[in-house]
Design an enzyme around this catalytic site. Structure first.
Site, mmCIF file in Angstrom:
data_model
loop_
_atom_site.group_PDB
_atom_site.id
_atom_site.type_symbol
_atom_site.label_atom_id
_atom_site.label_comp_id
_atom_site.label_asym_id
_atom_site.label_seq_id
_atom_site.Cartn_x
_atom_site.Cartn_y
_atom_site.Cartn_z
ATOM 1 N N HIS A 186 59.826 64.335 -1.081
ATOM 2 C CA HIS A 186 61.049 64.470 -1.871
ATOM 3 C C HIS A 186 61.770 63.132 -2.012
ATOM 4 C CE1 HIS A 186 60.446 68.756 -2.114
ATOM 5 N NE2 HIS A 186 60.476 68.883 -0.795
ATOM 6 N N LYS B 104 60.662 59.787 -47.597
ATOM 7 C CA LYS B 104 61.810 60.385 -48.267
ATOM 8 C C LYS B 104 61.352 61.350 -49.354
ATOM 9 C CE LYS B 104 65.970 59.362 -50.959
ATOM 10 N NZ LYS B 104 66.944 58.340 -51.367
#
Length: 508
Positions: free
Chosen positions: A270, A138
């Site tokens: 595929h 922070k």
């Protein structure tokens, strides 16, 4: 002024590996070091002066170490902006500035992975470390935060190359890492407490990211989040692509169905299998699977359940393929296959799949149980006058496994433990069947005596009628249509056997 010189540091880490050179450098730079517990002992044992946090706070470590750094004299020195108002308050309460925080949290995830003893798991929930990380992050405009041992190298570079002086960009990048570390840690804790799914919330965190060359197409960017090395050892080949990953996932899912027993080979393209076979030897399994569709196999993904032998490797090497996956490779097979530097060889450690599947839809994400259900002969209900023969039952189980892993609508045709053909991804089940029959004929297979599996029920009797005309003798399907009786009657009229499973396997 955005530069900040590190003059003081608080160090509290679980893992000490790699910490030694850092504390040595901090000491050489004249940095005041505060620490606690085992970390304090580690630093002192290196002959470096260290100030116990207890001396700073005036309180000992209490509650079996649960409370050590949770004190205003610690967090005040971290959270104070280096501005006159805050600095005057520090001076008033005799709180030193702390410029650098080094933390390595308790190993919560590792503990959960290694034990089910709740008391041990709970004690590995870090409180003080998380508070230090968040406070320092922070106040990144003034304080440097090193949130895990994975960031030691970054700090070491700053110390060596910049003499302990950091830029705002350095501190902000480390703060970003800090919040990633703390949020990931909290996600792991939440998921442990929400293992039963009692709270409807989706929390996913992956800290391991591998950028891919591109996504499904070259204009799409892609990243793989996860650890492939947890499932595979890559033995050879180019970087794995997005499309490779999708196909590998499909291959793993399907091979789970055939992992035990005789040698099996699956060829995918595929995400759909174009060749599946089980045979007494691996070479036979490969040759049989390839014969199903040696055209689609070009550029495909190959997977087997046995160590790849030289004889099989010599035959595989004649085909262009993208990826070959196996539990092992003999030395001679690996040497041969590795001569083609771009061919990807993966040795799998296991074929386990995640129990939940995720997919982005619209403006959200849908989560479902992964389809891990597999039906065997014991799950079949005979619904026709004729029961399937023993040989037909074996093939029906095989066909049902194949259909489960093909895109819907799908039909799989199987004979003698070989998927001789399939039709998949069709908008009509009739079209899927016609496609399968035509494909079988194209590659020289007779469908006479074959069995048929469907991933979902037959709404009409037309598929059964077409199948019979092609010589197919037995059918497995989920059942559940309000017109099941029509398909059953069509089978009875033609002397075909039909079994139902009660389980649908749509795949989209």
């Amino acid at each position: 002024m955005t530069e900040r010189k590190i003059k003081s540091a608080l160090i509290s880490v679980y893992h000490k590996d790699g910490l030694g050179p850092i504390v040595d450098t901090l000491n050489n730079l004249g940095v005041t070091i505060y620490s606690t517990g085992g970390t304090e002992t580690f630093i002192r044992d290196r002959g470096i002066k260290v100030v116990p946090v207890e001396d700073l706070t005036g309180y000992p470590s209490i509650l079996d170490g649960r409370v050590k750094t949770l004190h205003p004299k610690v967090h005040g020195g971290i959270l104070a902006r280096r501005e006159e108002d805050h600095l005057s308050q520090l001076a008033k309460y005799d709180i030193p500035e702390i410029d650098l925080i080094i933390v390595d949290l308790y190993p919560f995830e590792e503990t959960v992975a290694n034990t089910e003893e709740e008391e041990l798991i709970i004690e590995k929930i870090d409180i003080g470390g998380i508070a230090l990380i968040r406070a320092a992050a922070k106040n990144y405009k003034d304080v440097v935060i090193v949130p895990s041992r994975e960031d030691y190298a970054t700090l070491q570079h700053i110390l060596d190359e910049k003499g302990g002086v950091t830029e705002l960009t350095d501190r902000r990048q480390l703060a970003r890492r800090a919040f990633a570390t703390s949020s990931h840690y909290d996600t792991a804790i939440f998921n442990y407490f929400n293992e039963d799914g009692g709270l409807p919330a989706l929390k996913i965190s992956q800290m391991n990211a591998t950028p891919l060359r591109y996504g499904e197409n070259p204009h799409q960017e892609a990243t793989f989040f996860g650890r492939m090395d947890g499932m595979f050892t890559k033995l050879n080949g180019k970087d794995v692509s997005y499309n490779n990953l999708v196909d590998i996932d499909a291959a793993v899912g399907m091979m789970r169905e055939f992992q035990s027993g005789d040698p099996a080979f699956i060829i995918l393209k595929h995400t759909n299998a174009c060749g599946v076979a089980v045979r007494p030897t691996q070479l036979e399994a490969w040759q049989t699977a390839l014969s199903s569709d040696n055209v689609s196999a070009f550029g495909g993904i190959l997977i087997t359940n046995k160590s790849v032998e030289l004889g099989t490797a010599q035959e595989i090497d004649k085909l262009f393929y993208e990826v070959l996956i196996a539990p092992d490779f003999t030395d001679s097979a690996r040497e041969l296959l590795s001569k083609k530097s771009k061919r990807i060889l993966l040795q799998f450690h296991h074929l386990d799949q995640q129990t939940k599947s995720f997919k982005t839809l619209l403006n959200g994400v849908v989560v479902q149980d992964t389809d891990l259900k597999t039906e065997g002969a014991a799950d079949f209900t005979v619904v026709t006058d004729r029961e399937p023969t023993t040989e037909e039952v074996t093939d029906l189980v095989f066909a049902n496994k194949c259909a489960k892993h093909l895109k819907s609508n799908t039909i799989a045709l199987v004979k003698d433990n070989q998927m001789i053909s399939m039709g998949c991804g069709q908008t009509s089940r009739v079209d899927a069947l016609k496609q399968a029959i035509q494909k079988a004929e194209t590659f020289g297979f007779s469908t006479k005596g074959a069995v048929m599996a469907s991933d979902a029920f037959f709404p009409f009797s037309d598929c059964v009628e077409i199948a019979h005309d092609a010589g197919i003798t037995a059918v497995v399907q989920p059942g559940g249509s309000i017109r099941d009786k029509d398909s059953i009657a069509a089978c009875n009229a033609r002397g075909m056997a039909m079994v139902t499973t009660g389980i649908r396997h749509f795949k989209h």
